[in-house]
Design an enzyme around this catalytic site. Structure first.
Site, PDB file in Angstrom:
ATOM      1  N   ARG A   1      17.340  57.110  36.136  1.00 37.62           N
ATOM      2  CA  ARG A   1      18.600  57.184  35.394  1.00 37.62           C
ATOM      3  C   ARG A   1      18.479  56.114  34.436  1.00 37.62           C
ATOM      4  O   ARG A   1      18.766  55.048  35.136  1.00 37.62           O
ATOM      5  CB  ARG A   1      19.726  57.386  36.617  1.00 37.62           C
ATOM      6  CG  ARG A   1      21.331  57.029  35.983  1.00 37.62           C
ATOM      7  CD  ARG A   1      22.269  57.167  36.725  1.00 37.62           C
ATOM      8  NE  ARG A   1      22.494  58.609  37.095  1.00 37.62           N
ATOM      9  CZ  ARG A   1      23.825  59.077  37.456  1.00 37.62           C
ATOM     10  NH1 ARG A   1      24.410  58.192  37.846  1.00 37.62           N
ATOM     11  NH2 ARG A   1      23.859  60.357  37.523  1.00 37.62           N
TER      12      ARG A   1
ATOM     13  N   GLN B   1      22.062  67.858  37.047  1.00 40.61           N
ATOM     14  CA  GLN B   1      23.501  68.194  37.439  1.00 40.61           C
ATOM     15  C   GLN B   1      23.672  69.987  36.994  1.00 40.61           C
ATOM     16  O   GLN B   1      24.519  70.601  37.802  1.00 40.61           O
ATOM     17  CB  GLN B   1      24.485  67.505  36.473  1.00 40.61           C
ATOM     18  CG  GLN B   1      25.936  67.822  36.986  1.00 40.61           C
ATOM     19  CD  GLN B   1      26.687  67.566  38.067  1.00 40.61           C
ATOM     20  OE1 GLN B   1      26.291  66.464  38.580  1.00 40.61           O
ATOM     21  NE2 GLN B   1      27.089  68.524  38.676  1.00 40.61           N
TER      22      GLN B   1
ATOM     23  N   ASP C   1      34.166  66.816  31.946  1.00 37.76           N
ATOM     24  CA  ASP C   1      33.790  65.447  32.112  1.00 37.76           C
ATOM     25  C   ASP C   1      34.524  64.467  31.642  1.00 37.76           C
ATOM     26  O   ASP C   1      35.373  64.690  30.927  1.00 37.76           O
ATOM     27  CB  ASP C   1      31.995  65.459  31.582  1.00 37.76           C
ATOM     28  CG  ASP C   1      31.399  64.321  32.150  1.00 37.76           C
ATOM     29  OD1 ASP C   1      31.940  63.723  33.027  1.00 37.76           O
ATOM     30  OD2 ASP C   1      30.377  63.852  31.583  1.00 37.76           O
TER      31      ASP C   1
ATOM     32  N   ARG D   1      23.776  69.564  44.297  1.00 36.70           N
ATOM     33  CA  ARG D   1      22.935  68.740  43.796  1.00 36.70           C
ATOM     34  C   ARG D   1      21.573  68.512  44.580  1.00 36.70           C
ATOM     35  O   ARG D   1      20.635  68.598  44.292  1.00 36.70           O
ATOM     36  CB  ARG D   1      23.608  67.395  43.434  1.00 36.70           C
ATOM     37  CG  ARG D   1      24.836  67.206  42.607  1.00 36.70           C
ATOM     38  CD  ARG D   1      24.250  67.513  41.050  1.00 36.70           C
ATOM     39  NE  ARG D   1      23.105  66.362  40.839  1.00 36.70           N
ATOM     40  CZ  ARG D   1      23.490  65.392  40.300  1.00 36.70           C
ATOM     41  NH1 ARG D   1      24.702  64.722  40.068  1.00 36.70           N
ATOM     42  NH2 ARG D   1      22.567  64.336  39.992  1.00 36.70           N
TER      43      ARG D   1
ATOM     44  N   HIS E   1      21.675  65.621  31.263  1.00 35.98           N
ATOM     45  CA  HIS E   1      21.786  65.441  32.812  1.00 35.98           C
ATOM     46  C   HIS E   1      21.219  66.930  33.217  1.00 35.98           C
ATOM     47  O   HIS E   1      22.218  67.714  33.813  1.00 35.98           O
ATOM     48  CB  HIS E   1      23.297  65.226  33.184  1.00 35.98           C
ATOM     49  CG  HIS E   1      23.725  64.766  34.509  1.00 35.98           C
ATOM     50  ND1 HIS E   1      22.556  64.428  35.522  1.00 35.98           N
ATOM     51  CD2 HIS E   1      24.714  64.282  35.152  1.00 35.98           C
ATOM     52  CE1 HIS E   1      23.125  63.861  36.593  1.00 35.98           C
ATOM     53  NE2 HIS E   1      24.225  63.723  36.481  1.00 35.98           N
TER      54      HIS E   1
ATOM     55  N   CYS F   1      31.465  67.398  37.131  1.00 39.17           N
ATOM     56  CA  CYS F   1      30.182  66.962  37.527  1.00 39.17           C
ATOM     57  C   CYS F   1      30.624  65.684  38.641  1.00 39.17           C
ATOM     58  O   CYS F   1      29.878  65.214  39.687  1.00 39.17           O
ATOM     59  CB  CYS F   1      29.181  66.326  36.767  1.00 39.17           C
ATOM     60  SG  CYS F   1      29.711  65.359  35.515  1.00 39.17           S
TER      61      CYS F   1
HETATM   62  N1  NVA Z   1      28.996  61.621  31.369  1.00 34.22           N
HETATM   63  C1  NVA Z   1      29.019  61.024  32.404  1.00 34.22           C
HETATM   64  C2  NVA Z   1      28.592  61.725  33.512  1.00 34.22           C
HETATM   65  C3  NVA Z   1      28.552  61.130  34.913  1.00 34.22           C
HETATM   66  C4  NVA Z   1      27.914  61.890  36.182  1.00 34.22           C
HETATM   67  C5  NVA Z   1      28.464  59.814  32.317  1.00 34.22           C
HETATM   68  O1  NVA Z   1      27.182  59.581  31.699  1.00 34.22           O
HETATM   69  O2  NVA Z   1      28.829  58.815  32.768  1.00 34.22           O
HETATM   70  N1   CP Z   2      27.603  63.927  38.972  1.00 30.36           N
HETATM   71  C1   CP Z   2      26.775  62.702  39.111  1.00 30.36           C
HETATM   72  O1   CP Z   2      25.613  62.444  38.485  1.00 30.36           O
HETATM   73  O2   CP Z   2      27.337  61.729  39.968  1.00 30.36           O
HETATM   74  P1   CP Z   2      26.833  60.140  40.272  1.00 30.36           P
HETATM   75  O3   CP Z   2      26.981  59.512  38.916  1.00 30.36           O
HETATM   76  O4   CP Z   2      27.569  59.783  41.358  1.00 30.36           O
HETATM   77  O5   CP Z   2      25.350  60.165  40.362  1.00 30.36           O
END
Ligand code: NVA
Ligand code: CP
Length: 301
Positions: free
Chosen positions: A102, A132, A220, A288, A129, A260
């Site tokens: 990540r 997800q 989101d 997930r 993502h 998500c």
């Molecule tokens: N768009 C959000 C998704 C989190 C799972 C982010 O990147 O923070």
């Molecule tokens: N939806 C998601 O990826 O959650 P986290 O940021 O908690 O991993």
């Protein structure tokens, strides 16, 4: 060996096969049927951003598959002190059987795969993502028994979630309409991908128009991880891009809502709509685990 760097790298057949495997693994887990198909394998999990779901579901998923997960925070890795990803990739390839990462830049994930020789799974970048969205597609199939022919709608930012949902929906026979404010559209690369699907993709300014006849509404956060400084300006720009009662009133009956998570009640979604659809949203979250176990088996099995 296979990677999941972004969803558009996988064919529709590969996506569906992965969802089928995820369903099977979920069934087996619920019925106490062991499936330690990654026995003895190790997965390194590199996190350059925070996570609740991704970390826990990958970690637990790897254990259920008989493998061993290693949590690697970039604060503790040399990568956080500037060691090039090209070197990190070649070193980790000597120890591990797979990497989940990540991070911010998609390029970093692509380079990890390019320079290493073990499978790489994208656990979120600024661009996409994919894990997800596989869980999201799995959840839609569970509630609606199909994907083909359904209409998805996404309200809000042209971010990692919107990008992967556009690819996931169109690849599996759904149509998708998105509503985002000016200057918050998905990147050109995604618009080019969507253009192959003709009128199955629409991009609008008006959220209510986008939600018309939808079977699934997704949203989101307005400010993603790494955009904390832009939060106030974004709250202003996204006013009106909210999943609320008014928006839901133009959707199809039994329309699902997916998020998500984490969610910001009162911003992208109202508390009442969130709670009304909590059943779907938390199933999505659980999925997930199952979807990513399927990804790990496909990539590392
Ligand atoms: N768009 C959000 C998704 C989190 C799972 C982010 O990147 O923070
Ligand atoms: N939806 C998601 O990826 O959650 P986290 O940021 O908690 O991993």
């Amino acid at each position: 060996m296979k990677n999941l760097l972004k969803l558009e790298d996988w064919s529709p057949r590969e996506i569906i096969d992965c969802l089928n495997l995820a369903d099977q693994l979920k069934y087996e887990q619920k019925h106490g049927i062991e499936h330690k198909v990654l026995k003895g394998k190790t997965l390194g999990m590199i996190f350059e951003k925070a996570s609740t779901r991704t970390r826990v579901s990958f970690e637990v998923g790897m254990v259920q598959l008989g493998g061993y997960p290693l949590f690697l925070s970039s604060n503790d890795l040399q990568i956080g002190r500037g060691e090039p990803v090209e070197d990190t990739a070649r070193v980790l390839s000597r120890f591990l059987d797979g990497i989940m990462i990540r991070t911010f830049k998609q390029e970093e994930v692509e380079n990890l795969a390019k320079y290493g020789d073990i499978p790489v799974i994208n656990g979120l970048t600024d661009y996409c993502h994919p894990c997800q969205v596989l869980a999201d597609l799995m959840t839609i199939r569970e509630f609606k028994d199909r994907l083909e022919g359904l209409k998805m709608c996404f309200i809000g930012d042209g971010n990692n979630m919107m990008n992967s949902l556009i690819v996931g929906a169109l690849s599996t026979g759904m149509s998708i309409s998105v509503a985002c404010p000016e200057n918050f559209e998905p990147p050109q690369h995604i618009l080019n991908f969507a253009a192959q699907y003709g009128d199955k993709f629409t991009m609008l300014r008006n959220p209510v128009e986008a939600a018309q006849g939808a079977d699934v509404v997704c949203t989101d956060v307005w400010a993603s991880m790494g955009q904390e400084q832009e939060r106030i300006a974004r709250c202003e720009a996204f006013k009106g891009y909210q999943v609320n009662k008014e928006l839901m009133s133009v959707t199809n009956t039994d329309c699902m809502v997916l998020h998500c998570l984490p969610a910001h009640r009162g911003e992208e979604i109202t508390a009442d709509i969130f709670e009304e659809h909590a059943k779907e949203i938390f199933e999505e979250s659980e999925n997930r685990l199952h979807a990513q176990k399927a990804v790990m088996v496909k990539c590392m099995g």
